[in-house]
Design a protein around this motif. Sequence first.
Motif, mmCIF file in Angstrom:
data_model
loop_
_atom_site.group_PDB
_atom_site.id
_atom_site.type_symbol
_atom_site.label_atom_id
_atom_site.label_comp_id
_atom_site.label_asym_id
_atom_site.label_seq_id
_atom_site.Cartn_x
_atom_site.Cartn_y
_atom_site.Cartn_z
ATOM 1 N N HIS A 45 105.807 23.535 41.572
ATOM 2 C CA HIS A 45 103.722 24.270 41.141
ATOM 3 C C HIS A 45 104.397 23.397 39.918
ATOM 4 N N LEU A 46 103.243 22.555 39.462
ATOM 5 C CA LEU A 46 103.122 21.838 37.947
ATOM 6 C C LEU A 46 101.774 22.369 37.329
ATOM 7 N N TRP A 47 101.284 22.539 36.496
ATOM 8 C CA TRP A 47 100.548 23.222 36.225
ATOM 9 C C TRP A 47 100.402 23.336 33.942
ATOM 10 N N ALA A 48 98.759 23.096 33.259
ATOM 11 C CA ALA A 48 99.089 22.509 32.539
ATOM 12 C C ALA A 48 98.737 24.177 31.338
ATOM 13 N N ARG A 49 99.718 24.968 30.887
ATOM 14 C CA ARG A 49 99.719 26.304 30.206
ATOM 15 C C ARG A 49 98.654 26.049 29.401
ATOM 16 N N GLN A 50 98.343 24.824 28.625
ATOM 17 C CA GLN A 50 96.689 25.431 27.196
ATOM 18 C C GLN A 50 96.506 24.611 27.809
ATOM 19 N N GLN A 51 95.064 23.790 27.377
ATOM 20 C CA GLN A 51 94.550 22.554 27.063
ATOM 21 C C GLN A 51 95.229 21.613 26.313
ATOM 22 N N PRO A 52 94.675 19.973 27.085
ATOM 23 C CA PRO A 52 95.656 18.944 26.116
ATOM 24 C C PRO A 52 94.836 19.278 25.407
ATOM 25 N N LEU A 53 95.385 18.168 24.528
ATOM 26 C CA LEU A 53 94.746 18.212 22.749
ATOM 27 C C LEU A 53 95.296 16.130 22.851
ATOM 28 N N LEU A 54 93.588 15.787 22.703
ATOM 29 C CA LEU A 54 93.461 14.774 22.638
ATOM 30 C C LEU A 54 93.346 13.972 21.845
ATOM 31 N N SER A 55 93.418 12.433 20.844
ATOM 32 C CA SER A 55 92.640 12.432 19.853
ATOM 33 C C SER A 55 92.443 10.771 20.009
ATOM 34 N N CYS A 56 91.910 10.531 19.282
ATOM 35 C CA CYS A 56 91.014 8.815 19.550
ATOM 36 C C CYS A 56 91.937 8.447 17.916
ATOM 37 N N HIS A 57 91.993 7.087 18.619
ATOM 38 C CA HIS A 57 92.657 6.184 17.159
ATOM 39 C C HIS A 57 92.146 4.868 18.021
ATOM 40 N N PRO A 58 92.166 3.707 16.989
ATOM 41 C CA PRO A 58 90.795 2.503 16.911
ATOM 42 C C PRO A 58 91.494 1.745 18.510
ATOM 43 N N ASP A 59 92.791 2.179 18.488
ATOM 44 C CA ASP A 59 93.834 1.191 19.824
ATOM 45 C C ASP A 59 93.743 1.681 20.582
ATOM 46 N N ALA A 60 94.222 3.486 20.961
ATOM 47 C CA ALA A 60 94.690 3.705 21.957
ATOM 48 C C ALA A 60 93.922 5.359 21.594
ATOM 49 N N LEU A 61 94.140 5.957 23.396
ATOM 50 C CA LEU A 61 93.778 7.494 22.650
ATOM 51 C C LEU A 61 95.152 7.981 23.192
ATOM 52 N N HIS A 62 95.738 9.036 22.620
ATOM 53 C CA HIS A 62 96.644 9.745 22.316
ATOM 54 C C HIS A 62 96.333 10.739 22.870
ATOM 55 N N GLY A 63 97.712 11.684 23.494
ATOM 56 C CA GLY A 63 97.228 12.846 24.209
ATOM 57 C C GLY A 63 98.637 14.128 24.648
ATOM 58 N N THR A 64 98.861 15.299 23.971
ATOM 59 C CA THR A 64 99.299 15.480 24.162
ATOM 60 C C THR A 64 98.887 17.104 25.291
ATOM 61 N N ASN B 92 88.355 16.274 24.584
ATOM 62 C CA ASN B 92 89.142 17.646 24.722
ATOM 63 C C ASN B 92 87.651 18.306 24.876
ATOM 64 N N SER B 93 86.536 17.640 25.219
ATOM 65 C CA SER B 93 85.912 19.148 25.949
ATOM 66 C C SER B 93 86.033 18.579 27.067
ATOM 67 N N ALA B 94 86.429 17.325 28.004
ATOM 68 C CA ALA B 94 86.698 16.770 29.220
ATOM 69 C C ALA B 94 87.893 17.747 29.576
ATOM 70 N N ALA B 95 89.003 17.651 28.700
ATOM 71 C CA ALA B 95 90.651 17.874 28.908
ATOM 72 C C ALA B 95 90.014 19.779 28.915
ATOM 73 N N PHE B 96 88.931 20.393 28.202
ATOM 74 C CA PHE B 96 88.582 21.810 28.362
ATOM 75 C C PHE B 96 87.920 22.209 29.344
ATOM 76 N N THR B 97 87.199 21.192 29.962
ATOM 77 C CA THR B 97 86.565 22.020 31.200
ATOM 78 C C THR B 97 87.233 21.304 32.208
ATOM 79 N N TYR B 98 88.819 20.754 32.913
ATOM 80 C CA TYR B 98 89.100 20.026 33.716
ATOM 81 C C TYR B 98 90.606 20.943 33.872
ATOM 82 N N PHE B 99 90.827 22.154 32.329
ATOM 83 C CA PHE B 99 91.926 23.189 31.977
ATOM 84 C C PHE B 99 91.272 23.824 32.698
#
Length: 185
Positions: free
Chosen positions: A75-94, A22-29
Amino acid sequence: PRTLPVAHEPMLLLAVTEFVANSAAFTYFTAGALRRNISSDTLPRQFPLQLRTKSMEVFSPQLQERYPDQPMELHLWARQQPLLSCHPDALHGTLFSSAEAFVVLPNATRVPAFLLNIDANVTGKPTISRNRLGGTVKLTGLVPDPELAGLPVPQVKRLETLLKFGLWLFGVPQANSKCHPRPVP
């Protein structure tokens, strides 16, 4: 907190926390890196629909009537920071994004055509195959939300179908190609 396993043999251990993701997502956003402009020149040649008002007539007949066979940009853009969650099998994002379409007039002026908010759920899964580290990306949901803002509203269901088709045909495979396996040191 989790404890990492003790290695009794050579192995690669990869640990990603939600804080790091989420820190990386915040930085990119906040840096504005989550923006992309798309024109017909940037679409793959095999894409079934080109960005022209004539091609978009099925989604918004008013565009073709007002601006006959004119080029368009998206033109595409992020309206807000992506939300990421870590699970044992995968990284999920919205992802919370917006897409605004413009008609490009002969004098290079851009006229707003329509605006959509597009929220997507994405799952990324790391893979290891024959000492190679890679990954796969899967689109698990897509919800377009028309924003009126005084612009003509396209027929969202048809546009959603095309958007899903385009993402499955080009977006997800391109993301997976970037996750191409690399040798594990």
